[in-house]
Motif scaffolding. Structure first.
Motif, PDB file in Angstrom:
ATOM      1  N   GLY A   1       2.515  10.761   1.281  1.00  0.00           N
ATOM      2  CA  GLY A   1       1.626  11.551   0.434  1.00  0.00           C
ATOM      3  C   GLY A   1       0.160  11.354   0.714  1.00  0.00           C
ATOM      4  N   ALA A   2      -0.174  10.578   1.759  1.00  0.00           N
ATOM      5  CA  ALA A   2      -1.582  10.403   2.103  1.00  0.00           C
ATOM      6  C   ALA A   2      -2.192  11.738   2.510  1.00  0.00           C
ATOM      7  CB  ALA A   2      -1.731   9.394   3.240  1.00  0.00           C
ATOM      8  N   ASP A   3      -3.450  11.940   2.147  1.00  0.00           N
ATOM      9  CA  ASP A   3      -4.156  13.178   2.496  1.00  0.00           C
ATOM     10  C   ASP A   3      -4.910  13.053   3.810  1.00  0.00           C
ATOM     11  OD1 ASP A   3      -3.887  14.879  -0.120  1.00  0.00           O
ATOM     12  OD2 ASP A   3      -4.449  12.872  -0.788  1.00  0.00           O
ATOM     13  N   ASP A   4      -5.218  11.813   4.205  1.00  0.00           N
ATOM     14  CA  ASP A   4      -5.920  11.588   5.468  1.00  0.00           C
ATOM     15  C   ASP A   4      -5.588  10.186   5.934  1.00  0.00           C
ATOM     16  OD1 ASP A   4      -7.495  11.992   7.666  1.00  0.00           O
ATOM     17  OD2 ASP A   4      -9.357  12.338   6.559  1.00  0.00           O
ATOM     18  N   TYR A   5      -5.871   9.921   7.210  1.00  0.00           N
ATOM     19  CA  TYR A   5      -5.478   8.649   7.820  1.00  0.00           C
ATOM     20  C   TYR A   5      -6.537   8.258   8.828  1.00  0.00           C
ATOM     21  CZ  TYR A   5      -1.867   5.252   9.275  1.00  0.00           C
ATOM     22  OH  TYR A   5      -1.127   4.113   9.511  1.00  0.00           O
ATOM     23  N   LEU A   6      -7.121   7.072   8.652  1.00  0.00           N
ATOM     24  CA  LEU A   6      -8.161   6.579   9.551  1.00  0.00           C
ATOM     25  C   LEU A   6      -7.792   5.164   9.972  1.00  0.00           C
ATOM     26  CD1 LEU A   6     -10.939   7.120  10.843  1.00  0.00           C
ATOM     27  CD2 LEU A   6     -11.984   6.198   8.762  1.00  0.00           C
ATOM     28  N   THR A   7      -7.811   4.895  11.268  1.00  0.00           N
ATOM     29  CA  THR A   7      -7.396   3.594  11.760  1.00  0.00           C
ATOM     30  C   THR A   7      -8.584   2.676  12.010  1.00  0.00           C
ATOM     31  OG1 THR A   7      -7.383   4.422  14.043  1.00  0.00           O
ATOM     32  CG2 THR A   7      -5.313   4.529  12.816  1.00  0.00           C
ATOM     33  N   LYS A   8      -8.335   1.385  11.892  1.00  0.00           N
ATOM     34  CA  LYS A   8      -9.339   0.357  12.168  1.00  0.00           C
ATOM     35  C   LYS A   8      -9.301   0.015  13.655  1.00  0.00           C
ATOM     36  CE  LYS A   8      -8.506  -1.805   7.658  1.00  0.00           C
ATOM     37  NZ  LYS A   8      -8.031  -3.033   6.983  1.00  0.00           N
ATOM     38  N   PRO A   9     -10.440  -0.306  14.259  1.00  0.00           N
ATOM     39  CA  PRO A   9     -11.807  -0.260  13.707  1.00  0.00           C
ATOM     40  C   PRO A   9     -12.271   1.180  13.528  1.00  0.00           C
ATOM     41  CG  PRO A   9     -11.883  -0.760  16.033  1.00  0.00           C
ATOM     42  CD  PRO A   9     -10.431  -0.742  15.662  1.00  0.00           C
TER      43      PRO A   9
ATOM     44  N   GLY B   1       0.803  -1.218   0.000  1.00  0.00           N
ATOM     45  CA  GLY B   1       0.000   0.000   0.000  1.00  0.00           C
ATOM     46  C   GLY B   1       0.833   1.263   0.000  1.00  0.00           C
ATOM     47  N   ASP B   2       1.954   1.250   0.687  1.00  0.00           N
ATOM     48  CA  ASP B   2       2.836   2.424   0.697  1.00  0.00           C
ATOM     49  C   ASP B   2       3.329   2.743  -0.709  1.00  0.00           C
ATOM     50  OD1 ASP B   2       2.471   2.421   3.392  1.00  0.00           O
ATOM     51  OD2 ASP B   2       4.549   1.929   3.921  1.00  0.00           O
ATOM     52  N   ASP B   3       3.644   1.700  -1.480  1.00  0.00           N
ATOM     53  CA  ASP B   3       4.130   1.915  -2.851  1.00  0.00           C
ATOM     54  C   ASP B   3       2.999   2.361  -3.775  1.00  0.00           C
ATOM     55  OD1 ASP B   3       6.803   1.218  -2.288  1.00  0.00           O
ATOM     56  OD2 ASP B   3       6.295  -0.911  -2.405  1.00  0.00           O
ATOM     57  N   VAL B   4       1.783   1.897  -3.501  1.00  0.00           N
ATOM     58  CA  VAL B   4       0.625   2.373  -4.279  1.00  0.00           C
ATOM     59  C   VAL B   4       0.448   3.869  -4.047  1.00  0.00           C
ATOM     60  CG1 VAL B   4      -1.871   2.250  -4.564  1.00  0.00           C
ATOM     61  CG2 VAL B   4      -0.549   0.151  -4.273  1.00  0.00           C
ATOM     62  N   CYS B   5       0.528   4.281  -2.786  1.00  0.00           N
ATOM     63  CA  CYS B   5       0.396   5.702  -2.455  1.00  0.00           C
ATOM     64  C   CYS B   5       1.502   6.513  -3.118  1.00  0.00           C
ATOM     65  CB  CYS B   5       0.435   5.883  -0.940  1.00  0.00           C
ATOM     66  SG  CYS B   5       0.249   7.593  -0.384  1.00  0.00           S
ATOM     67  N   ARG B   6       2.710   6.004  -3.030  1.00  0.00           N
ATOM     68  CA  ARG B   6       3.847   6.702  -3.631  1.00  0.00           C
ATOM     69  C   ARG B   6       3.662   6.850  -5.141  1.00  0.00           C
ATOM     70  NH1 ARG B   6       7.267   3.562  -1.757  1.00  0.00           N
ATOM     71  NH2 ARG B   6       7.864   4.708   0.123  1.00  0.00           N
ATOM     72  N   SER B   7       3.137   5.801  -5.789  1.00  0.00           N
ATOM     73  CA  SER B   7       2.918   5.845  -7.231  1.00  0.00           C
ATOM     74  C   SER B   7       1.854   6.876  -7.600  1.00  0.00           C
ATOM     75  CB  SER B   7       2.483   4.461  -7.726  1.00  0.00           C
ATOM     76  OG  SER B   7       2.175   4.485  -9.103  1.00  0.00           O
ATOM     77  N   ILE B   8       0.790   6.970  -6.802  1.00  0.00           N
ATOM     78  CA  ILE B   8      -0.269   7.952  -7.064  1.00  0.00           C
ATOM     79  C   ILE B   8       0.303   9.360  -7.045  1.00  0.00           C
ATOM     80  CG2 ILE B   8      -2.358   8.992  -6.079  1.00  0.00           C
ATOM     81  CD1 ILE B   8      -3.154   6.171  -5.161  1.00  0.00           C
ATOM     82  N   VAL B   9       1.151   9.618  -6.070  1.00  0.00           N
ATOM     83  CA  VAL B   9       1.753  10.948  -5.935  1.00  0.00           C
ATOM     84  C   VAL B   9       2.726  11.218  -7.080  1.00  0.00           C
ATOM     85  CG1 VAL B   9       3.212  12.400  -4.493  1.00  0.00           C
ATOM     86  CG2 VAL B   9       1.473  10.957  -3.435  1.00  0.00           C
ATOM     87  N   GLU B  10       3.595  10.258  -7.372  1.00  0.00           N
ATOM     88  CA  GLU B  10       4.617  10.458  -8.402  1.00  0.00           C
ATOM     89  C   GLU B  10       4.012  10.614  -9.791  1.00  0.00           C
ATOM     90  OE1 GLU B  10       7.191   7.117  -7.963  1.00  0.00           O
ATOM     91  OE2 GLU B  10       8.268   7.964  -6.230  1.00  0.00           O
ATOM     92  N   ARG B  11       2.902   9.909 -10.050  1.00  0.00           N
ATOM     93  CA  ARG B  11       2.258   9.981 -11.362  1.00  0.00           C
ATOM     94  C   ARG B  11       1.310  11.170 -11.481  1.00  0.00           C
ATOM     95  NH1 ARG B  11      -0.077   4.034 -11.374  1.00  0.00           N
ATOM     96  NH2 ARG B  11      -1.256   4.770 -13.192  1.00  0.00           N
ATOM     97  N   GLY B  12       1.117  11.887 -10.388  1.00  0.00           N
ATOM     98  CA  GLY B  12       0.246  13.067 -10.436  1.00  0.00           C
ATOM     99  C   GLY B  12      -1.163  12.752 -10.869  1.00  0.00           C
ATOM    100  N   LEU B  13      -1.735  11.686 -10.318  1.00  0.00           N
ATOM    101  CA  LEU B  13      -3.065  11.251 -10.750  1.00  0.00           C
ATOM    102  C   LEU B  13      -4.173  12.192 -10.311  1.00  0.00           C
ATOM    103  CD1 LEU B  13      -2.813   7.386 -10.198  1.00  0.00           C
ATOM    104  CD2 LEU B  13      -2.409   8.709 -12.282  1.00  0.00           C
ATOM    105  N   GLY B  14      -3.917  12.998  -9.296  1.00  0.00           N
ATOM    106  CA  GLY B  14      -4.910  13.987  -8.896  1.00  0.00           C
ATOM    107  C   GLY B  14      -5.934  13.496  -7.898  1.00  0.00           C
ATOM    108  N   CYS B  15      -5.952  12.183  -7.610  1.00  0.00           N
ATOM    109  CA  CYS B  15      -6.902  11.670  -6.630  1.00  0.00           C
ATOM    110  C   CYS B  15      -6.328  11.797  -5.226  1.00  0.00           C
ATOM    111  CB  CYS B  15      -7.266  10.211  -6.920  1.00  0.00           C
ATOM    112  SG  CYS B  15      -5.859   9.109  -7.081  1.00  0.00           S
TER     113      CYS B  15
END
Length: 235
Positions: free
Chosen positions: A94-102, A59-73
């Motif tokens: 690069g996360a915009d928000d963080y919510l923990t389980k539960p 998941g960390d690499d997915v987040c990093r990829s979103i930021v590096e590719r400038g996807l805008g989401c």
């Protein structure tokens, strides 16, 4: 709003998807990081709800990829990693928000709505245009002070149109943003939803069909020549 939920606990993912759909939020789900990257390469999402510890690409690499590719989401990390240093690391990725389980679904919805208001030009909490007032948090719509009851899909379509503030939105874009991936691209669902939405909002019609292009909101008070027609086009 369209959301991608990346969560390997399928029952949790499906529960979140069902809950978001009740809030007029289109939601797709994937269960691993590789599928998330593939989906992000094809579809445009407003927010990605991302678990960190997932199969395939982390998941960390997915987040990093979103930021590096400038996807805008926007990225909301939804994870059991609750320690302060883990939260800090998530924001640093690069996360915009963080919510923990539960977590509580109502809180997730509020956070998603908040994130969706943060595009390049931030949208206001309550949308107002052409005599319409749409409150996405309360899921309420008013026209000239009169409450208008809408279905979930009608609400979602109107929200997209109001965000555009008179700009033309194609049927394809409406299908992309207000429906999920299971929607048939050849369906007439958009036309049917627009027709029902016009009737709910009442006369004079505020949704204009732009032939061969799409739909847009118009202000009847600014353009008195526009009134009800077979497709809401100017008379």
């Amino acid at each position: 709003m369209r959301v991608l939920v990346v969560e390997d606990e399928i029952y949790l993912a499906e529960a979140v998807q069902a809950g978001l759909r009740l809030e007029a939020i289109a939601c797709d789900i994937v269960t691993d990081g590789d599928a998330a990257l593939e989906r992000l390469a094809v579809h445009g999402y407003d927010v990605v709800v991302l678990d960190r510890d997932i199969p395939g690409t982390h998941g960390d690499d997915v987040c990093r990829s979103i930021v590096e590719r400038g996807l805008g989401c926007r990225v909301l990390m939804l994870t059991a990693a609750a320690r302060l240093n883990e939260k800090v690391a998530g924001f640093e990725l690069g996360a915009d928000d963080y919510l923990t389980k539960p977590f509580d679904l109502a809180e997730l919805v509020v956070r998603l709505r908040s994130l969706a208001r943060r595009p390049a030009q931030a949208a206001p909490p309550v949308l107002e245009y052409a005599g319409l007032r749409l409150d996405p948090f309360r899921r309420e719509v008013y026209r000239d002070g009169r409450y208008v009851g809408l279905s979930r899909k009608q609400f979602a379509v109107l929200e997209v149109l109001m965000t555009a503030r008179g700009g033309v939105i194609s049927a394809e874009d409406l299908l992309e943003r207000a429906w999920d991936e299971n929607a048939d691209p050849f369906t007439n669902a958009v036309r049917i939803t627009i027709s029902g939405l016009r009737k709910r909002l009442g006369d004079p019609w505020v949704i204009q069909t732009v032939p061969g292009v799409g739909y847009r909101l118009i202000d009847p008070s600014a353009d008195p020549s526009t009134g009800p027609g077979e497709k809401g086009t100017p008379r």
